[in-house]
Write an enzyme that holds these catalytic residues in place. Structure first.
Site, mmCIF file in Angstrom:
data_model
loop_
_atom_site.group_PDB
_atom_site.id
_atom_site.type_symbol
_atom_site.label_atom_id
_atom_site.label_comp_id
_atom_site.label_asym_id
_atom_site.label_seq_id
_atom_site.Cartn_x
_atom_site.Cartn_y
_atom_site.Cartn_z
ATOM 1 N N HIS A 93 69.891 87.913 33.636
ATOM 2 C CA HIS A 93 70.176 89.129 32.870
ATOM 3 C C HIS A 93 69.257 90.251 33.318
ATOM 4 O O HIS A 93 68.038 90.092 33.308
ATOM 5 C CB HIS A 93 69.983 88.866 31.371
ATOM 6 C CG HIS A 93 70.397 90.026 30.522
ATOM 7 N ND1 HIS A 93 69.643 90.482 29.463
ATOM 8 C CD2 HIS A 93 71.481 90.829 30.579
ATOM 9 C CE1 HIS A 93 70.259 91.519 28.901
ATOM 10 N NE2 HIS A 93 71.373 91.753 29.558
ATOM 11 N N HIS A 94 69.854 91.357 33.745
ATOM 12 C CA HIS A 94 69.106 92.563 34.087
ATOM 13 C C HIS A 94 69.497 93.679 33.140
ATOM 14 O O HIS A 94 70.417 94.445 33.425
ATOM 15 C CB HIS A 94 69.413 93.013 35.518
ATOM 16 C CG HIS A 94 68.879 92.104 36.583
ATOM 17 N ND1 HIS A 94 69.295 92.175 37.897
ATOM 18 C CD2 HIS A 94 67.944 91.114 36.535
ATOM 19 C CE1 HIS A 94 68.643 91.263 38.614
ATOM 20 N NE2 HIS A 94 67.820 90.602 37.812
ATOM 21 N N GLU A 134 80.629 91.845 19.895
ATOM 22 C CA GLU A 134 79.276 91.965 19.338
ATOM 23 C C GLU A 134 79.208 92.967 18.183
ATOM 24 O O GLU A 134 78.364 92.830 17.293
ATOM 25 C CB GLU A 134 78.288 92.364 20.438
ATOM 26 C CG GLU A 134 78.571 93.742 21.015
ATOM 27 C CD GLU A 134 77.661 94.098 22.198
ATOM 28 O OE1 GLU A 134 77.217 93.193 22.906
ATOM 29 O OE2 GLU A 134 77.412 95.290 22.401
ATOM 30 N N HIS A 163 77.581 95.424 31.766
ATOM 31 C CA HIS A 163 77.786 95.987 30.416
ATOM 32 C C HIS A 163 77.362 97.456 30.424
ATOM 33 O O HIS A 163 76.479 97.850 31.192
ATOM 34 C CB HIS A 163 76.987 95.202 29.393
ATOM 35 C CG HIS A 163 77.672 93.938 28.976
ATOM 36 N ND1 HIS A 163 77.848 93.576 27.664
ATOM 37 C CD2 HIS A 163 78.269 92.966 29.716
ATOM 38 C CE1 HIS A 163 78.508 92.430 27.604
ATOM 39 N NE2 HIS A 163 78.772 92.032 28.836
ATOM 40 N N GLU A 164 78.005 98.232 29.580
ATOM 41 C CA GLU A 164 77.756 99.687 29.487
ATOM 42 C C GLU A 164 77.954 100.409 30.815
ATOM 43 O O GLU A 164 77.373 101.465 31.056
ATOM 44 C CB GLU A 164 76.343 100.006 28.945
ATOM 45 C CG GLU A 164 76.061 99.469 27.578
ATOM 46 C CD GLU A 164 75.548 98.045 27.610
ATOM 47 O OE1 GLU A 164 74.866 97.667 28.570
ATOM 48 O OE2 GLU A 164 75.857 97.282 26.666
ATOM 49 N N GLU A 185 82.355 102.570 23.768
ATOM 50 C CA GLU A 185 82.262 101.575 22.698
ATOM 51 C C GLU A 185 82.747 102.144 21.366
ATOM 52 O O GLU A 185 81.966 102.360 20.440
ATOM 53 C CB GLU A 185 80.832 101.036 22.637
ATOM 54 C CG GLU A 185 80.483 100.362 23.962
ATOM 55 C CD GLU A 185 79.141 99.661 23.973
ATOM 56 O OE1 GLU A 185 78.461 99.636 22.937
ATOM 57 O OE2 GLU A 185 78.766 99.145 25.039
ATOM 58 N N GLU A 227 81.924 95.011 30.574
ATOM 59 C CA GLU A 227 82.160 95.228 29.142
ATOM 60 C C GLU A 227 82.890 96.568 29.052
ATOM 61 O O GLU A 227 84.115 96.612 29.058
ATOM 62 C CB GLU A 227 80.835 95.229 28.389
ATOM 63 C CG GLU A 227 81.019 95.387 26.903
ATOM 64 C CD GLU A 227 79.710 95.662 26.205
ATOM 65 O OE1 GLU A 227 79.501 95.091 25.134
ATOM 66 O OE2 GLU A 227 78.904 96.476 26.703
HETATM 67 C C1 NOJ Z 1 74.393 95.315 24.959
HETATM 68 C C2 NOJ Z 1 75.237 94.291 25.611
HETATM 69 O O1 NOJ Z 1 76.604 94.557 25.440
HETATM 70 C C3 NOJ Z 1 74.879 92.947 25.037
HETATM 71 O O2 NOJ Z 1 75.733 91.957 25.556
HETATM 72 C C4 NOJ Z 1 73.442 92.644 25.304
HETATM 73 O O3 NOJ Z 1 73.105 91.468 24.632
HETATM 74 C C5 NOJ Z 1 72.533 93.770 24.805
HETATM 75 N N1 NOJ Z 1 73.004 95.028 25.244
HETATM 76 C C6 NOJ Z 1 71.118 93.596 25.303
HETATM 77 O O4 NOJ Z 1 71.087 93.769 26.685
#
Ligand code: NOJ
Ligand code: CA
Length: 702
Positions: free
Chosen positions: A409-410, A504, A479-480, A173, A498
C-alpha cells in the site's frame, strides 16, 4: 436600395452552397455521422441513431494560449475514409474476445494565411457509438503549444434524464443525482476541491432520452491531457467540454505531433447494450507487453475494513506533529490498536490460505500515518520504513509458506512529488520483499500545490506509475485517481481503480443509497474496473467507535453484497469484511470463495440505470456461470432464462437469495440458500428484497 439587393443575394448564396460536408454510416447502418464546416469555417458534427437525433449540429474546436484559436476559419484540406474489422484478445476481461469494427473518417482542416494551423479530426463510427479526437500534426508555427480550453460540443436533442455527479476537479466520490438536464445544479461540492460550478458535471455521463435512447458520454485513452468535464447549458441542453485546469489555469501543455484522448458517445436503444459496449476499450492502444503471464486477476482480503469501522487504526501511535526525517519511530508510544501488526497480518494470511483467496492487502504498515491526512504536507510517507510491530521479513516468509501474496500500500496523502521521488526505492523494497501488486492512494489536496487530481500533471503521474510498475512486473490498483478511460488495455497490470464512491462510505458517512450500485456500471465503470470492495456481511456495523460508526450500516442486504461480485466488474475483488464476519456465515461465504474474477463471456440480462441490473458471466476456461441480480430501494421479482447454458448439460445452481422479510434498512442480514438442478431450458424466479440482490453459482453436474 441598389446595394441591398446584391448583398441579400450573396447571403442566400453562402447559405445554400453546402459548406464541405461528409457523411458516414456505421458498419450495420445503425448510426449516421455528419461532418460539415459552417460558412465561417467552423467544424461541426452531428449524430443520428436510425432516424432519431442523438446530437444536433455541435461545434468542434480548440482554443490556444497566445495563438489564434483552432475553432474557425478552416477549409477541408483532405479527407480520408477507411474501415476496420478485427478481433483481439484481452489479457483479462469480461469476455474472451473483442471485435473492433468501425468506419473511420479523418478530416484534415487547414486555416488560411499567416499563423493558420492544421488539425485533423478523426472519427471512428461504431454500431454502438462514436469516438473522435483532435490531432495536431507537425507543422510550421505549431511546435510547443498550450491548450487554453477545448470547445467540443455535445448538443443533445432534448431535456434528457441524466445521472450525474458534480464537476469536482479532485474527486469522484459522490452519490449520483438523477434529474433532467435543465435541473442540474452541481454547486454543492465537498471541500476538497476549490472550484465548483453549478452547471459542471463529470463523465461518464449517462442519459436517457424520452424517445428511449440511452446515451453515455466519456473519453478513451486519457494520455498527456486533463480529464474532460462537461458544462451544461440548462436551456438548450447543450454540453461543452471543460478541461481540468493546471495550476497556471491553462489546460494542457503539448508538443506536436500530438493528439487528444478520444471523445466517446455510446448510443443504444436498450440499456444492456450500453453496458456491453467495448467502444472505449477498442479506442485504446493495444498493450506493448509481450509477457503478461505474471498478471493475475485475484481475490484479496485486507487489514482494511477494520480500520474503516474503527476497530483498529492505520497509525501506530497517537502522537501528532511528527516529522518524517526526525522521528525515531521505534520510540513512539504505541496506541495499542494498530491494525497492521505482524500477528494480525498472519491471521489474515491464514484466513486467505484456508479459503483459497490469493492475497492480503495491508494498510498502515509504514510510518507516517500519525500525520497523514489534511495537512497538505510534503513529506508524509517514505514507503519503505515499517512500523516497529510490522515485521517485513517474517511476513514475507510466512505469506510465501502459505502461498499467499501480500499487497503493498502506497498512500501518498496527495504529496505526489514526494512519492515520485521515492518510487524507485519503494519498488526495490517491494521486489526485495516479494510483493507483486500495489494499491496507491491520493487522499487530500495534491502537491505540487494547485494541481488537481484530474489535471494533465496528475494524469501523467497515474500513467507513468502504471508504466513504471509494468516494467517491474507489478500490478496496480489506484484509489482517488482520475476515473479510468480504458487504459487497462494498454497497461493490463493496471487492474482496477477506485475513482468513485466505494463501499467504504457506508462505514463512516451517510453512505451510499441502494440505487448507487445500479448506476455505477452505467457511469464510472464504463471506463474500467472498480475496486468497490464488496462483501460486507456484518451489515449493521458493530460499533467500536460510537462517534464515527454508531448506527451506521451498509445500505444493502447481505446477498446483494454477494451479487456485487458479478455486477461490479473487476479482475481484483476484495472480500472486504473481517474474517470473523465471514466465519459466522460460512454458507454465504462460499459464494465469495467460488466466484471467478476473469471471464470468457458476459450476458447483461436486464438493466435500467438507477433501478436494477442482472448479469451472468462465464468463468474463464470453465463451464461455470455466476449470476448477480441487484435492485435499488424497490423490491422486484424477475424471471431469468438460463438459455446461455450449454444445451444438454445438467448443472447445479446454488441460489443465495434475500431471506423472508429481508430489506436493506430493516432486516438486511436475512438470507436463504437453495440448490436446484437446472439446464439451458430452465428459468429462475428471483425475488429481490428492497435494496436486495441474488447471487447464483451454476456448476455442471458430472
Ligand atoms: C481511501 C481509500 O479509498 C481507502 O481504501 C484507504 O483505506 C484509505 N484512503 C487510506 O489510504
Ligand atoms: Ca430508482
Amino acid at each position: 436600395m441598389r446595394f441591398i439587393y446584391p448583398l441579400f443575394l450573396l447571403g442566400a448564396y453562402l447559405a445554400e452552397v453546402p459548406a464541405q460536408a461528409q457523411t458516414v454510416h456505421s458498419p450495420s447502418n445503425k448510426l449516421t455521422l455528419n461532418f460539415r464546416l459552417s460558412p465561417s469555417g467552423e467544424p461541426t458534427y452531428q449524430l443520428q441513431f436510425g432516424t432519431k437525433p442523438v446530437l444536433k449540429p455541435s461545434k468542434l474546436g480548440m482554443l490556444l494560449q497566445g495563438q489564434p484559436g483552432m475553432d474557425q476559419g478552416f477549409t477541408i484540406a483532405q479527407t480520408d475514409s477507411s474501415q476496420h474489422d478485427d478481433t483481439w484478445t484481452p489479457v483479462w476481461g469480461e469476455v474472451k474476445q473483442i471485435r473492433n469494427r468501425y468506419k473511420e473518417l479523418a478530416i484534415t482542416l487547414a486555416q488560411a494565411g499567416q499563423g493558420g494551423h492544421r488539425m485533423v479530426v478523426r472519427f471512428r463510427l461504431y454500431d454502438d457509438g462514436l469516438g473522435f479526437r483532435y490531432e495536431f500534426p507537425e507543422q510550421p508555427g505549431l511546435t510547443y503549444f498550450t491548450v487554453q480550453q477545448e470547445k467540443t460540443e455535445f448538443n443533445l436533442s432534448g431535456n434528457h434524464k441524466t445521472f450525474w455527479i458534480p464537476g469536482d476537479y479532485d474527486s469522484n466520490e459522490y452519490t449520483y443525482k438523477t434529474t433532467r438536464l435543465s435541473e442540474i445544479d452541481a454547486a454543492d461540492v465537498t471541500p476538497i476541491q476549490e472550484k465548483s460550478a453549478a452547471d459542471r458535471v463529470q463523465t461518464p455521463l449517462m442519459m436517457k432520452a424520452d424517445d428511449g435512447l440511452y446515451l453515455n458520454i466519456h473519453e478513451a485513452a486519457l494520455v498527456n491531457y486533463p480529464a474532460m468535464m462537461l458544462t451544461v447549458n440548462r436551456q438548450t441542453f447543450g454540453l461543452t467540454s471543460t478541461l481540468v485546469p493546471s495550476v497556471t489555469g491553462a489546460a494542457a501543455y503539448l508538443q506536436t505531433p500530438e493528439h487528444t484522448p478520444w471523445r466517446t458517445i455510446v448510443v443504444s436503444n436498450n440499456a444492456p447494450e450500453v453496458l456491453a459496449s467495448k467502444l472505449i476499450l477498442n479506442l485504446n492502444e493495444p498493450t506493448k507487453l509481450t509477457d503478461t503471464g505474471w498478471i493475475k486477476p485475484q481475490k484479496m482480503v485486507g487489514v482494511w475494513w477494520e480500520m474503516h469501522v474503527n476497530k483498529s487504526s492505520w497509525n501506530y501511535s497517537d502522537t501528532g506533529n511528527l516529522k518524517l526525517a526526525d522521528t525515531n519511530w521505534s520510540q513512539l508510544k504505541p496506541n495499542g490498536h494498530h491494525g497492521a501488526n505482524t500477528a494480525n497480518v498472519k491471521r489474515y494470511i491464514d484466513f486467505a490460505a484456508k479459503h483459497g483467496l490469493q492475497s492480503v492487502l495491508v494498510e498502515g504498515w509504514n510510518v507516517g500515518w500519525e500525520d497523514w491526512a489534511g495537512n497538505w504536507k510534503e513529506e508524509v510517507f517514505d514507503f519503505v520504513t515499517p512500523y516497529p510491530d510490522f515485521n517485513v521479513a517474517e511476513l514475507q516468509q510466512y505469506a510465501a509458506s502459505k502461498g499467499i501474496k501480500l499487497i503493498m500500500h502506497h498512500e501518498t496523502s496527495g504529496s505526489v512529488t514526494n512519492y515520485e521521488r521515492r518510487q524507485d526505492e519503494a519498488l526495490r523494497f517491494m521486489k526485495a520483499h516479494g510483493y507483486d501488486a500495489v494499491k496507491t492512494g491520493y487522499v487530500g489536496r495534491i502537491i505540487p500545490r494547485g494541481e488537481h487530481h484530474d489535471g494533465q500533471w496528475m494524469v501523467n503521474h497515474y500513467n507513468r506509475t502504471a508504466d513504471h510498475m509494468a516494467r517491474q512486473q507489478i500490478m496496480v490498483d489506484m484509489h482517488e485517481s482520475v476515473r479510468p478511460t480504458g487504459m487497462h488495455r494498454t497497461y493490463p497490470n493496471w487492474l482496477a481503480n477506485e475513482a468513485a464512491r466505494g463501499n467504504e462510505f457506508n462505514a463512516w458517512s451517510e453512505g451510499n443509497p441502494p440505487e448507487h450500485e445500479t448506476i455505477l456500471p452505467f457511469t464510472r465503470l464504463m471506463g474500467g474496473p472498480m475496486d468497490y470492495t464488496p462483501g460486507i456481511f456484518q451489515i449493521q456495523l458493530e460499533s467500536w467507535n460510537p462517534e464515527r460508526n454508531k448506527g451506521r450500516q451498509v445500505h444493502t442486504t447481505l446477498t446483494k453484497q454477494l451479487a456485487l461480485y458479478v455486477t461490479m466488474y473487476s479482475p481484483l475483488q476484495m472480500a472486504a469484511d473481517l474474517p470473523e464476519a465471514y466465519e459466522k456465515h460460512p454458507d454465504a461465504f462460499q459464494f465469495i470463495k467460488d466466484v471467478a474474477v476473469d471471464w470468457d463471456d458476459t450476458r447483461i440480462l436486464a438493466a435500467e440505470p438507477g433501478d436494477f441490473l442482472t448479469i451472468a458471466r462465464q468463468a474463464k476456461g470453465k463451464d461455470e456461470w455466476y449470476l448477480g441480480a441487484i435492485t435499488d430501494e424497490n423490491a422486484r421479482n424477475q424471471t431469468v432464462k438460463l438459455d446461455f447454458l450449454k444445451p444438454g448439460q445438467r448443472y447445479e445452481a446454488t441460489i443465495y437469495a434475500d431471506g423472508k422479510g429481508a430489506s436493506w434498512d430493516k432486516n438486511p442480514m436475512a438470507y436463504q440458500i437453495r440448490k436446484l438442478k437446472v439446464n439451458s431450458k430452465s428459468a429462475l424466479k428471483l425475488q429481490l428484497a428492497a435494496g436486495g440482490g441474488t447471487a447464483v453459482s451454476i456448476k455442471p453436474v458430472k
